[in-house]
Design an enzyme around this catalytic site. Structure first.
Site, short mmCIF file in Angstrom:
data_model
loop_
_atom_site.label_atom_id
_atom_site.label_comp_id
_atom_site.label_asym_id
_atom_site.label_seq_id
_atom_site.Cartn_x
_atom_site.Cartn_y
_atom_site.Cartn_z
N GLY A 39 -37.61 -4.03 -20.91
CA GLY A 39 -38.21 -2.81 -20.35
C GLY A 39 -37.56 -1.52 -20.80
N VAL A 40 -37.30 -0.66 -19.84
CA VAL A 40 -36.65 0.64 -20.14
C VAL A 40 -35.30 0.41 -20.81
CG1 VAL A 40 -35.48 2.58 -19.01
CG2 VAL A 40 -37.78 1.92 -18.28
N ASP A 41 -34.53 -0.52 -20.27
CA ASP A 41 -33.17 -0.80 -20.77
C ASP A 41 -33.24 -1.19 -22.26
OD1 ASP A 41 -30.53 -2.88 -19.26
OD2 ASP A 41 -30.44 -1.07 -20.49
N THR A 129 -39.41 -0.71 -10.53
CA THR A 129 -40.83 -1.08 -10.34
C THR A 129 -41.35 -2.00 -11.44
OG1 THR A 129 -41.63 0.88 -11.52
CG2 THR A 129 -41.28 1.08 -9.14
N GLY A 130 -40.49 -2.47 -12.32
CA GLY A 130 -40.92 -3.42 -13.36
C GLY A 130 -40.41 -4.80 -13.04
N1 APR Z 1 -40.61 4.24 -20.92
C1 APR Z 1 -40.92 4.53 -19.63
N2 APR Z 1 -41.16 3.59 -18.69
C2 APR Z 1 -41.09 2.29 -19.09
C3 APR Z 1 -40.75 1.91 -20.42
C4 APR Z 1 -40.51 2.97 -21.35
N3 APR Z 1 -40.20 2.71 -22.63
N4 APR Z 1 -40.75 0.55 -20.48
C5 APR Z 1 -41.07 0.11 -19.26
N5 APR Z 1 -41.28 1.14 -18.42
C6 APR Z 1 -41.64 1.12 -17.00
C7 APR Z 1 -42.17 -0.17 -16.46
O1 APR Z 1 -43.57 -0.24 -16.65
C8 APR Z 1 -41.80 -0.07 -14.99
O2 APR Z 1 -42.81 0.66 -14.31
O3 APR Z 1 -40.44 1.36 -16.28
C9 APR Z 1 -40.53 0.77 -14.98
C10 APR Z 1 -39.24 -0.02 -14.73
O4 APR Z 1 -39.36 -1.27 -15.35
P1 APR Z 1 -38.07 -2.08 -15.91
O5 APR Z 1 -37.65 -1.50 -17.19
O6 APR Z 1 -38.44 -3.53 -15.85
O7 APR Z 1 -36.90 -1.76 -14.87
P2 APR Z 1 -36.57 -2.41 -13.44
O8 APR Z 1 -37.79 -2.83 -12.71
O9 APR Z 1 -35.64 -1.43 -12.83
O10 APR Z 1 -35.78 -3.74 -13.82
C11 APR Z 1 -34.51 -3.61 -14.39
O11 APR Z 1 -35.04 -5.10 -16.17
O12 APR Z 1 -34.94 -4.49 -18.36
C12 APR Z 1 -34.27 -5.13 -17.37
O13 APR Z 1 -31.96 -4.83 -17.93
C13 APR Z 1 -32.98 -4.44 -17.03
O14 APR Z 1 -32.28 -6.24 -15.65
C14 APR Z 1 -32.78 -4.92 -15.63
C15 APR Z 1 -34.19 -4.92 -15.06
#
Ligand code: APR
Length: 186
Positions: A39-41, A129-130
């Site tokens: 995802g974002v990370d 929220t992901g």
């Molecule tokens: N830019 C903006 N928003 C994004 C992007 C991006 N490139 N990629 C995903 N998102 C959105 C997703 O659609 C979601 O609504 O960001 C939101 C958060 O999603 P996640 O990245 O899955 O973060 P989270 O739900 O906090 O889970 C964190 O996921 O990636 C792993 O290492 C991270 O273990 C941690 C967990």
């Protein structure tokens, strides 16, 4: 884009990619290991480059990882920002496990770290929220309410931007912004 002015701060809700936000501070939705993920990370580490992970590993060596609700700051690497704040949101477990408070702390600690860096602008993804399954409407409410409380308590920043990835997410967040700002600011 949707905007809202409160005190001296402009709130922005945009649909886009967090790695493209040209602000002083970009916020990463990290996990407690600080070693990256999806995802974002994943997007942030891919776009920002290896210097980010190098600094995350130094933080791990110094303090272990990052607890849920806490935040740490590193270089933003190749991202169009000065600093990168990594915060760990809560995993949604039904709502009776303190998730709302932990999510509020994640937003508040990120804002406070940005203020310590004298940032004038910050961009948040929709934390938790992901993969962490936090309902978007409740998470959006926490995000906006926490930012308003931060300002009410004397926090200062010119721009707070919420970056949503999907169409529906952008719509929901925009609706919540209207509701919260009407109830909290009259
Ligand atoms: N830019 C903006 N928003 C994004 C992007 C991006 N490139 N990629 C995903 N998102 C959105 C997703 O659609 C979601 O609504 O960001 C939101 C958060 O999603 P996640 O990245 O899955 O973060 P989270 O739900 O906090 O889970 C964190 O996921 O990636 C792993 O290492 C991270 O273990 C941690 C967990």
């Amino acid at each position: 884009m949707k905007t809202f002015q409160y005190k001296n701060t402009t709130f922005e809700v945009v649909q886009g990619n967090i790695v493209e936000q040209e602000v002083d501070v970009i916020v990463n939705a990290a996990n407690s290991s600080l070693l990256g993920g999806g995802g974002v990370d994943g997007a942030i580490h891919r776009a920002g480059g290896p210097s980010i992970l190098e600094e995350c590993k130094k933080i791990r060596a110094a303090q272990g990882g990052c607890s849920t609700g806490e935040a740490v700051v590193t270089t933003a690497g190749d991202l169009p920002a000065q600093h990168l704040v990594h915060t760990v949101g809560p995993v949604w477990r039904g709502g009776n496990d303190g998730e709302m408070v932990l999510l509020e702390r994640a937003y508040r600690n990120s804002l406070e770290l940005a203020a310590q860096k004298n940032a004038s602008s910050i961009a948040f993804p929709s934390i938790s929220t992901g993969a962490y399954r936090f309902p978007l409407d409740r998470a959006s409410y926490v995000a906006v309410r926490t930012a308003i409380l931060f300002l009410d308590e004397g926090g200062t920043i010119d721009t707070v931007r919420f970056v949503l990835f999907g169409d529906r997410d952008f719509e929901i967040f925009s609706e919540v912004l209207d509701e919260v700002t009407q109830t909290m600011t009259g």
